[in-house]
Design a protein around this motif. Structure first.
Motif, PDB file in Angstrom:
ATOM      1  N   ALA A  42       4.961  -0.645 -11.833  1.00  0.00           N
ATOM      2  CA  ALA A  42       5.494  -1.183 -10.579  1.00  0.00           C
ATOM      3  C   ALA A  42       6.920  -1.655 -10.806  1.00  0.00           C
ATOM      4  O   ALA A  42       7.165  -2.517 -11.652  1.00  0.00           O
ATOM      5  CB  ALA A  42       4.632  -2.338 -10.088  1.00  0.00           C
TER       6      ALA A  42
ATOM      7  N   ALA B  51       2.515   1.925  -2.018  1.00  0.00           N
ATOM      8  CA  ALA B  51       2.438   1.790  -3.471  1.00  0.00           C
ATOM      9  C   ALA B  51       0.993   1.864  -3.958  1.00  0.00           C
ATOM     10  O   ALA B  51       0.707   2.449  -5.010  1.00  0.00           O
ATOM     11  CB  ALA B  51       3.082   0.479  -3.917  1.00  0.00           C
ATOM     12  N   ARG B  52       0.093   1.289  -3.199  1.00  0.00           N
ATOM     13  CA  ARG B  52      -1.322   1.349  -3.584  1.00  0.00           C
ATOM     14  C   ARG B  52      -1.820   2.790  -3.564  1.00  0.00           C
ATOM     15  O   ARG B  52      -2.524   3.228  -4.489  1.00  0.00           O
ATOM     16  CB  ARG B  52      -2.151   0.481  -2.627  1.00  0.00           C
TER      17      ARG B  52
ATOM     18  N   GLU C  46       0.277  -4.272  -4.828  1.00  0.00           N
ATOM     19  CA  GLU C  46      -0.179  -2.993  -4.283  1.00  0.00           C
ATOM     20  C   GLU C  46      -0.524  -2.000  -5.393  1.00  0.00           C
ATOM     21  O   GLU C  46      -1.565  -1.338  -5.352  1.00  0.00           O
ATOM     22  CB  GLU C  46       0.882  -2.397  -3.367  1.00  0.00           C
ATOM     23  N   VAL C  47       0.371  -1.879  -6.379  1.00  0.00           N
ATOM     24  CA  VAL C  47       0.123  -0.938  -7.474  1.00  0.00           C
ATOM     25  C   VAL C  47      -1.140  -1.337  -8.229  1.00  0.00           C
ATOM     26  O   VAL C  47      -2.020  -0.506  -8.501  1.00  0.00           O
ATOM     27  CB  VAL C  47       1.332  -0.867  -8.422  1.00  0.00           C
TER      28      VAL C  47
ATOM     29  N   THR D 298       4.928  -5.448  -4.437  1.00  0.00           N
ATOM     30  CA  THR D 298       4.797  -4.109  -5.026  1.00  0.00           C
ATOM     31  C   THR D 298       3.809  -4.129  -6.177  1.00  0.00           C
ATOM     32  O   THR D 298       2.960  -3.234  -6.303  1.00  0.00           O
ATOM     33  CB  THR D 298       6.167  -3.612  -5.519  1.00  0.00           C
TER      34      THR D 298
ATOM     35  N   TYR E 224       8.725   6.953  -5.067  1.00  0.00           N
ATOM     36  CA  TYR E 224       9.331   5.923  -4.225  1.00  0.00           C
ATOM     37  C   TYR E 224       8.406   5.574  -3.061  1.00  0.00           C
ATOM     38  O   TYR E 224       7.823   6.460  -2.432  1.00  0.00           O
ATOM     39  CB  TYR E 224      10.680   6.393  -3.687  1.00  0.00           C
ATOM     40  N   THR E 225       8.308   4.283  -2.771  1.00  0.00           N
ATOM     41  CA  THR E 225       7.508   3.852  -1.634  1.00  0.00           C
ATOM     42  C   THR E 225       8.290   4.035  -0.336  1.00  0.00           C
ATOM     43  O   THR E 225       9.512   3.885  -0.302  1.00  0.00           O
ATOM     44  CB  THR E 225       7.095   2.380  -1.770  1.00  0.00           C
TER      45      THR E 225
ATOM     46  N   ILE F 134       6.540   3.577  -9.999  1.00  0.00           N
ATOM     47  CA  ILE F 134       6.511   3.461  -8.542  1.00  0.00           C
ATOM     48  C   ILE F 134       7.590   2.454  -8.146  1.00  0.00           C
ATOM     49  O   ILE F 134       7.501   1.264  -8.488  1.00  0.00           O
ATOM     50  CB  ILE F 134       5.133   3.026  -8.042  1.00  0.00           C
TER      51      ILE F 134
ATOM     52  N   ASN G 108       9.924   0.439  -5.453  1.00  0.00           N
ATOM     53  CA  ASN G 108      10.148  -0.054  -4.100  1.00  0.00           C
ATOM     54  C   ASN G 108      11.659  -0.187  -3.917  1.00  0.00           C
ATOM     55  O   ASN G 108      12.272  -1.090  -4.489  1.00  0.00           O
ATOM     56  CB  ASN G 108       9.467  -1.405  -3.889  1.00  0.00           C
TER      57      ASN G 108
END
Length: 289
Positions: A56, A42-43, A65-66, A62, A35-36, A7, A9
């Motif tokens: 992450a 991201a979560r 959130e992950v 980031t 991609y965020t 994921i 950012n």
């Protein structure tokens, strides 16, 4: 064979994510690259990822959130740190050189770690109130990033800062009351950039490490910085260190707080709860965390 999802950012930090993604695809054939697009994305991506390891690629926000999207699941968090502080990554021994971090991810082992909640928000390294939260809130609004920007903002705010009055309750019992420059509740040791405010903290011991820094003169600032770098803040006469699983901090007025470096405004009562063994994380084999 484990399946990996990365994921990314695209706007965090200054590292070239294109190169990181290209190397990740070469090292982990068949991995997903996601991609965020906005805060909180991201979560959502982590919670829905079809993968054994969700990585992450970004800064502390980031990572938070992950990890929040993975709490309580069997999916494991991986980290390629790209931020200004990279607190959890540094606590776990993950390199800020993305080539090395990707190799560590490939050769790492999965361990289960604790996490914390502050007024319902997950955090994985540190959370708290006071001077650092105030500077963090200003830093979040700045167009400049990096350690020097944070240090210069800290110096600028120091001479006008007035410590608040706090009451600290640990595991249901009054533990301390008085004025403090800041109070940090640590699951891990790091603020970031190897500033170890909770030097003895472990993410696997089922306890928070709480560091209270009482008012001190400007002359004591340099020695405190040395202690932060060495992880020996506990040796300072200006600090008090406690441990516990549930922490309540009451203060005289609402103001800034932070969770994993992410600043926000909170009220006069902050409740911290430790969730033992709540998250799988890819770490370095045999490293004490």
């Amino acid at each position: 064979m484990k399946k990996f999802a990365f994921i990314v950012n695209p706007v965090s930090g200054a590292k070239d994510k294109t190169r990181i993604v290209a190397e990740a695809e070469a090292l982990f054939p068949g991995c997903d690259i996601l991609y965020t697009a906005h805060a909180g994305h991201a979560r959502e991506l982590a919670a829905n990822a079809d993968a054994d390891v969700v990585v992450a690629v970004g800064g502390d926000g980031t990572v938070n959130e992950v990890a929040s999207g993975l709490v309580g699941t069997e999916k494991a968090l991986g980290i390629i740190p790209c931020g200004s502080g990279d607190g959890l990554a540094l606590h776990l021994g993950i390199s800020r050189n993305y080539h090395k971090a990707l190799e560590q991810l490939k050769n790492g082992v999965v361990r289960r770690i604790d996490c914390g909640k502050m007024n319902g928000r997950h955090f994985f390294c540190t959370s708290g109130v006071g001077f650092d939260a105030k500077v963090g809130l200003e830093f979040s609004k700045s167009k400049s990033r990096g350690l020097w920007t944070y240090v210069s903002m800290s110096a600028r705010n120091w001479f006008s800062y007035r410590p608040d009055h706090y009451k600290v309750i640990v595991d249901g019992a009054p533990a301390w009351e008085g004025e403090a420059v800041f109070i940090t509740v640590g699951n891990g040791s790091q603020w970031g950039n190897n500033a170890r405010i909770c030097g003895g903290a472990s993410v696997m011991d089922g306890l928070f490490s709480i560091t209270i820094v009482k008012p001190f003169s400007t002359m004591k600032f340099p020695p405190l910085l040395v202690r932060l770098a060495s992880g020996k803040v506990t040796g300072s006469s200006s600090t008090l260190c406690l441990q516990g699983r549930k922490v309540i901090i009451e203060r005289s007025q609402a103001g800034p707080a932070h969770f994993d470096g992410e600043p926000l405004e909170e009220g006069t009562r902050l409740e911290f709860e430790l969730l033992p063994s709540a998250l799988n994380v890819v770490t370095i084999e045999n490293k004490k965390i």
